[in-house]
Design an enzyme around this catalytic site. Structure first.
Site, PDB file in Angstrom:
ATOM      1  N   ASP A 328      -2.458   3.208  -4.230  1.00 32.99           N
ATOM      2  CA  ASP A 328      -3.536   2.540  -5.112  1.00 32.99           C
ATOM      3  C   ASP A 328      -4.394   3.325  -4.699  1.00 32.99           C
ATOM      4  O   ASP A 328      -5.156   3.439  -4.033  1.00 32.99           O
ATOM      5  CB  ASP A 328      -3.853   1.147  -5.138  1.00 32.99           C
ATOM      6  CG  ASP A 328      -4.480   0.761  -3.845  1.00 32.99           C
ATOM      7  OD1 ASP A 328      -3.675   0.875  -3.163  1.00 32.99           O
ATOM      8  OD2 ASP A 328      -5.155   0.188  -4.728  1.00 32.99           O
ATOM      9  N   GLU A 329      -5.441   3.441  -6.182  1.00 37.93           N
ATOM     10  CA  GLU A 329      -6.683   4.471  -5.323  1.00 37.93           C
ATOM     11  C   GLU A 329      -6.724   5.469  -5.059  1.00 37.93           C
ATOM     12  O   GLU A 329      -7.962   5.267  -4.321  1.00 37.93           O
ATOM     13  CB  GLU A 329      -7.437   3.854  -5.620  1.00 37.93           C
ATOM     14  CG  GLU A 329      -7.456   2.002  -6.533  1.00 37.93           C
ATOM     15  CD  GLU A 329      -8.867   1.007  -5.545  1.00 37.93           C
ATOM     16  OE1 GLU A 329     -10.274   0.514  -6.556  1.00 37.93           O
ATOM     17  OE2 GLU A 329      -8.437   1.124  -4.991  1.00 37.93           O
TER      18      GLU A 329
END
Length: 535
Positions: A328-329
């Site tokens: 993620d991210e």
């Protein structure tokens, strides 16, 4: 109430009767004081007592308890029932022919193994007291871990009578048949943002058992710190905050074993490639450059050798079928601004987005080679869902409708949407945790079967040993009932379960768990002097 027709003209006497019956039934349920609510419950109006030498009996059980899991669970159950009170014990049945005194608990388990397997039968049947042996309660289960759930329920039927100084069971006889709605009922803890000492982690595990949660998602490392010893790459834990804020490899094995003996899987996570700056403290070549340290260097084979080493070591202690690889991210700017990596991108004709996909898929292959199935955060699906390995479980945390899309694509999913199930969002009240439905808008049964369950997330930016328990509880318990109890038994209006949850919150306090009051969001303090039940 569910099951009552809504398309009628006028209010008929039959409709009023249905409402009255349904309302009465719900009020009766709320008198049970059991959390999470079992699938099927019936009870009477008698009072029974536990004898002073209340014992465990396993006659007729195929499970021989080779490593003491059942006996330990029974002893823990008695300990939380007694609540450190001095129990006088009950020696006679007050003239009731012996039937009012329970001599022990007869546990019958049909499986001889104590291997903790994901998806194994967690059901149980509890009868207090047994028809065949009226001086015993009887607990039947397919597995020892189902029996542990039954012990938790039995513990909530027991109360310490302050006047008589004995343990009693009210509203007997009890007949309870129970099983979980979802196979994955998780709690995430984060030991990168703040180190959590081993006793704190064990306390969290113990408290999870009270609500029948069964997966501890250990977000071990992140940008801020790398506290775990990795034998294959011993400099990785140079990324720890300090020499004392670390977990040895043996510590991790102990946490896994401690959880296993309580029926809880431990899901280990390394969040790659984005949340990994701390890795470079021990091995700077993992960084794109000294001035641009995240995400991990996609162009270097050494990066993937380190991941392989970590997962190889993981496979020796983390025996859960899944490993979490994050994903993620990911801000890929460092890849294009670092000349060496930019050159690699051009050579392999990859954009930053394509390099991100390449990294995730290569990490997945490494995990699969070590026998794991993979969990990734939802951005991987949102960006290249059709490329993910079929054994991928997508972990939803950002958007609504993602669970529908993931299951429609034929992949499995876990729900942890941040607006409802992030415990670090302390403004989110318990009612929102209770009402969050993993199968919302999913009508197709095949898609429903791909939703493994859900997880509440205790991210650690503002959490350490001083406040973790009161930030987790009682809101995590609200989600636990959503994940355990049959949908038709859940309250449509969460406020209807306030009294029962308040009672459970006080029970947690009595058991030494620092669960916060219900009134307000998370981690609130008591508003004013008064009973625990009114907070």
């Amino acid at each position: 109430m569910r099951g009552i027709a809504t398309k009628i003209s006028g209010v008929t006497p039959l409709f009023v009767l249905c409402i009255a019956v349904a309302t009465s039934a719900f009020k009766d349920i709320e008198k049970l004081r059991i959390w999470p609510l079992p699938a099927e419950v019936s009870h009477g109006g008698r009072r029974m007592y536990l004898s002073e030498d209340f014992k465990l009996v396993t006659e007729g059980s195929k499970y021989q308890d080779p490593s003491g899991i059942l006996k330990e669970g029974f002893d823990r159950m008695l300990a939380v029932v007694k609540l450190s009170h001095v129990v006088s014990g009950h020696r006679n049945s007050s003239g009731s022919g012996g039937s009012a005194l329970l001599q022990g608990l007869h546990v019958i388990i049909s499986s001889s193994t104590d291997e903790l397997e994901y998806g194994a039968d967690e059901s149980y049947k509890l009868v207090v007291a047994s028809r065949g042996k009226p001086s015993y309660a009887q607990l039947e289960a397919k597995s020892v871990y189902g029996a542990l759930h039954g012990l938790q329920t039995f513990s909530q039927l027991c109360h310490f009578n302050m006047k008589k100084k004995v343990i009693e069971i009210l509203m007997a006889p009890w007949n309870i048949t129970d099983l979980p709605r979802f196979s994955y009922r998780g709690l995430l803890i984060d030991t990168s943002r703040h180190y959590l000492p081993l006793p704190v982690m064990k306390n969290v595990i113990d408290s999870m058992t009270y609500t029948k949660l069964n997966v501890l998602h250990w977000h071990i490392v992140d940008t801020q710190s790398f506290p775990l010893e990795i034998p294959s790459y011993p400099k990785l834990w140079n990324g720890a905050y300090s020499p004392t804020e670390r977990y040895t490899f043996e510590d991790a094995a102990e946490i896994v074993n401690y959880a296993r003996r309580r029926g809880i899987h431990v899901l280990a996570e390394i969040d790659v490639p984005g949340h990994a700056l701390s890795w470079g403290k021990g091995y700077p070549s993992l960084w794109p450059s000294k001035n641009c340290q995240e995400p991990l260097d996609v162009s270097s084979d050494f990066t993937f050798k380190v991941i392989d080493g970590i997962l190889s070591d993981f496979s020796k202690i983390f025996k859960f079928k899944f490993v979490h690889l994050g994903g993620d991210e990911v801000n890929t700017t460092c890849w294009s601004t670092t000349p060496r990596i930019s050159k690699w991108l051009k050579k392999h004709r990859k954009s930053e987005a394509e390099a991100y996909e390449y990294f995730v898929l290569r990490a997945q292959k490494i995990a699969l080679s070590h026998g794991y199935e993979i969990i990734n955060w939802e951005e991987t699906f949102n960006n290249f869902g059709n490329k993910l390995n079929p054994k991928t479980v997508v972990h939803n945390w950002l958007g609504t409708g993602v669970v529908e899309k993931v299951t429609a694509a034929g992949l499995r999913c876990i729900m942890s949407n941040q607006d409802k199930w992030y415990l670090d969002h302390i403004d989110t009240p318990w009612q929102m945790f209770y009402a969050n439905e993993p199968l919302e808008n999913i009508k197709d049964q095949k898609q429903q079967s791909l939703v493994l369950g859900g997880e509440v997330c205790m991210w650690g930016e503002h959490i350490d040993a001083s406040d973790i328990e009161q930030t987790i509880w009682p809101r995590a318990a609200a989600a636990a009932e959503r994940l355990w109890t049959p949908y038709t038994k859940l309250a449509e209006n969460p406020d209807k379960v306030t009294t029962r949850l308040a009672h459970f919150r006080c029970l947690l306090n009595e058991r030494g768990v620092a669960a916060a009051p219900l009134v307000g969001g998370g981690r609130v303090v008591p508003f004013e002097p008064g009973s625990c039940l009114a907070q």
